[in-house]
Design an enzyme around this catalytic site. Structure first.
Site, PDB file in Angstrom:
ATOM      1  N   ASN A 153     -10.070  -2.786   2.532  1.00 14.32           N
ATOM      2  CA  ASN A 153      -9.813  -2.810   1.091  1.00 14.32           C
ATOM      3  C   ASN A 153     -11.115  -2.596   0.345  1.00 14.32           C
ATOM      4  OD1 ASN A 153      -7.053  -3.300   1.221  1.00 14.32           O
ATOM      5  ND2 ASN A 153      -7.277  -5.524   1.150  1.00 14.32           N
ATOM      6  N   HIS A 209       0.830  -1.216   0.000  1.00 12.22           N
ATOM      7  CA  HIS A 209       0.000   0.000   0.000  1.00 12.22           C
ATOM      8  C   HIS A 209       0.861   1.262   0.000  1.00 12.22           C
ATOM      9  CE1 HIS A 209      -3.866  -2.097   0.863  1.00 12.22           C
ATOM     10  NE2 HIS A 209      -3.069  -2.964   1.462  1.00 12.22           N
TER      11      HIS A 209
END
Ligand code: HDE
Length: 696
Positions: free
Chosen positions: A157, A84
């Site tokens: 997510n 990420h």
């Protein structure tokens, strides 16, 4: 910049120091401007020239101004996130609309109408911080709620399930998806051998594989994605009773994705496509909004589910436990500084507040350790919680002390607890403080995967059969694309073997797309595949909103275009909520048929149609002739058509289409029929796809 003149006396040197090479004085600390200083607060007289032994001599070590500046610059980067790394952060607020008082004592979920400040960071997973915004990848959706009772982080997510069931496998999963270590590529892509090797050896990933091969991983905008913290959490009320909960974020703009060919081309046209889209929306006052919803269920209900809710590769279908909307999230403020906020924000799923607790999901349990740990190497100090973006907006009072970069100066002699020397030292709060839910745990200490986690294919199948035919085709084609990049034959075959357990037709389509000579055997399944009812909530097309809000329309013009027609289309698109950009061969604009100039927002070569949701092409005969020779113009219409976009064209526009060998269809309409164009622009021309691309 070097100076042209060599000062030969003091007066001249002083003058030189305050003059830029152009002869313009540098900005000095005049009214409104603070003085330029070192980090020690010493005012700097010259920020352009280092201190030298003489005008053409070596730089001196005593130049503390230069050394401080360069030392700081040399250390400007901090380690990027292991996963990420590429992210976009935005401030906003969460507003509760329905109290969950019955289930939890958390004030953020019980005080209706209260606005809790939040910071949200969206991200891709696999690529580095400088990678592009539109790879096929999961999007992170991490929310930090600055509640009155401490920070609560929901680190989710845009996909409600995950690849693996146990956190101990996470480093392997990530090593497989990242750049291959010997060659250092591919950056930010699942389409390579090591990823699919790992996946093909991990049947538990198959449900997630269906999601990542769907268009969920190529979103049109971060404003058009859902968010899921994945795991079951617990809510705990005043009476100490626990209810399980899954959280959901649902975008008000609906879901929308790009098509794969488009996503790849956007990466070239605008690597910052999603970040820019969010920035533009916020600065235009178009604040994206999400519904916050929960699925609530008891332990007894969970026992009846045909899967284990502690298994992060499973979701709870909405048809089984409906969603209850309890609030909204609005993002309304771009950070002041990308590094200070978006880069330094440190999320942690272990950040919870009284009234919320964890479940035994082994993936969640592992995450509770990982995030705190990673912040130490990323932010370099145990005091990272003191960085403004991470600091709670309620008082922090404890006896933790010192450490690198300590920013607070606690007074007094007491730095321990219990104490009897201070009247004002913090004390435990047995009633209001955080209590762990006393779940009963017993059994043997063991390393084992529980039997109830063994079914790896039923929900993968449910996902696939829930999709529209178009979406199924995209999944099959994405698998063909990815596996075609895999060089090792046995990995391709192993994957098709897994697909046979999900859907025989899907396996056949992928095998045909790969031109596999022989159908591989089905993978052996640890548990029989259960037939589950389709769940339309799993689609994207079904969740698209019939709106132009949040979308963009591009109008291609050139000298001689019909201004009234351009204006008509622009007006209709803006009224429908879209943003409109005029694209012309020159950014200064085009001279319209009536002789007036129409300024362009984008130059044709740098503003391809991939960044729009629908396009209009308004050209005079001469304009069409000129643009028929311009490959950027031919690409403009060719891609718009190929990416299934609605197109409005006048006579000249049609000429350009002809030059690009586009015959047109129902999605290509007369520019006079603005109503038809606007309504077609709200969706994609799915029926066109089979005529423009060979799909699996
Ligand atoms: Fe993460 N994950 N993760 N993850 N994750 C990180 O923490 C980890 C998982 C997610 O914008 C890291 O601060 C483990 C699931 C997001 O800053 C790290 C496991 C989900 C972000 C980490 C998982 C996520 C991260 C890297 C398996 C969805 C970005 C940098 C047990 C529910 C947050 C950092 C941001 C970041 C570990 C699995 C979401 C290394 C060990 C499942 C959105 O700590």
């Amino acid at each position: 910049m070097t100076k042209q003149k060599i000062p030969n006396n003091r007066e001249k040197a002083d003058k030189e120091r305050t003059l830029a090479p152009s002869g313009e004085p540098h900005q000095t600390a005049g009214e409104g401007h603070p003085p330029f200083t070192t980090n020690q607060g010493v005012a700097i007289s010259d920020n352009q020239n280092s201190l030298k032994a003489n005008a053409r001599g070596p730089t001196l070590l005593e130049d503390f101004i230069f050394r401080e500046k360069i030392m700081h610059f040399d250390h400007e980067r901090i380690p990027e996130r292991i996963v990420h790394a590429r992210g976009t952060g935005v401030h906003g607020f969460f507003e509760l609309t329905n109290s969950l008082q019955q289930y939890t004592r958390a004030r953020v979920l019980t005080e209706v109408g209260g606005k809790t400040p939040v910071f949200v960071r969206f991200s891709t997973v696999a690529g580095g911080a400088g990678s592009v915004d539109t790879p096929r990848d999961v999007r992170g959706f991490a929310v930090k709620f600055y509640t009155k009772e401490g920070n609560w982080d929901l680190v989710g997510n845009n996909i409600p399930v995950f690849f693996i069931q146990d956190a101990i496998k996470f480093p392997d999963l990530i090593h497989s998806v990242k750049m291959e270590p010997d060659r250092g590529f591919p950056q930010s892509a699942t389409a390579h051998d090591t990823f699919w090797d790992f996946i093909s050896l991990n049947p538990e990933s198959m449900h997630m594989v269906m999601w990542i091969m769907s268009d969920r991983t190529i979103p049109r905008s971060l404003r058009m994605i859902e968010g899921f913290p994945v795991h079951s959490f617990r809510l705990v009320n005043d009476a100490g009773q626990s209810t399980f909960v899954k959280f959901h974020w649902r975008p008000k703009l609906g879901l929308q994705s790009t098509v794969w060919d488009e996503a790849m081309k956007i990466a070239g046209a605008d690597p910052d496509f999603h970040r820019r889209d969010m920035f533009d929306a916020l600065t235009a006052g178009n604040f994206p909004e999400w519904e916050f919803a929960v699925q609530l269920f008891t332990e007894e209900e969970a026992e009846k589910f045909p899967f284990d809710h502690l298994d992060a590769t499973k979701l709870i279908p909405e048809e089984l436990i409906p969603l209850k909307v309890i609030g909204r999230l609005v993002l309304d403020r771009w950070p002041n500084n990308f590094f200070a906020e978006t880069e330094q924000v440190a999320f942690c799923p272990a950040n919870i507040v009284p009234g919320i607790d964890f479940s035994n999901d082994p993936l969640l349990q592992g995450r509770l350790f990982s995030y705190l740990d990673t912040q130490l190497s990323r932010l370099g100090s145990v005091n990272f919680h003191q960085i403004p973006i991470n600091a709670p907006k309620c008082p922090v009072t404890n006896q933790q002390r010192d450490g690198h970069m300590q920013m607070t100066q606690p007074a007094g002699r007491v730095a321990y607890e219990p104490d009897s020397l201070s009247d004002s030292s913090p004390r435990e709060v047995p009633g209001k403080g955080f209590h762990t839910f006393p779940s009963a745990e017993n059994g043997e200490k063991i390393r084992i995967r529980v039997e109830s986690f063994a079914d790896h294919y039923s929900q993968a199948r449910q996902f696939y059969i829930s999709q529209t035919a178009y979406e199924q085709t995209h999944i099959a084609s994405a698998l063909v694309f990815e596996l075609s990049k895999v060089e090792t034959m046995h990995i391709r075959e192993a994957m098709v073997g897994h697909l046979r357990n999900i859907d025989e037709d899907l396996a056949k389509r992928v095998a045909a797309g790969l031109a596999l000579g022989k159908m591989p055997d089905a993978a052996s399944a640890a548990a029989p595949v259960k037939e589950m009812d389709p769940s339309p909530a799993l689609q994207i097309i079904g969740k698209m909103k019939d709106t132009l809000e949040g979308r963009a329309v591009g109008i291609l013009v050139a000298d001689g275009s019909d201004g009234a027609m351009v204006e008509n289309i622009k007006k209709a698109a803006v009224e429908a909520g879209a943003t409109v950009k005029i694209v012309a061969p020159k950014v200064g604009g085009a001279k319209l048929a009536d002789g007036s100039m129409l300024t362009a927002e984008g130059q044709l070569a740098g503003t391809p149609s991939v960044i729009f949701d629908a396009v209009a092409v308004i050209l005079s005969d001469e304009g069409a002739k000129a643009l028929s020779m311009e490959s950027a113009a031919l690409d403009f219409v060719h891609n718009a058509f190929g990416h299934l976009k609605a197109m409005a064209v006048d006579k000249g526009g049609r000429e350009l289409l002809k030059a690009a060998a586009i015959e047109g269809d129902a999605g290509v309409m007369d520019a006079n029929d603005t109503n038809a164009f606007i309504s077609a622009a709200k969706t994609r021309q799915w029926e066109r796809e089979k005529s423009v691309r060979m799909l699996a």
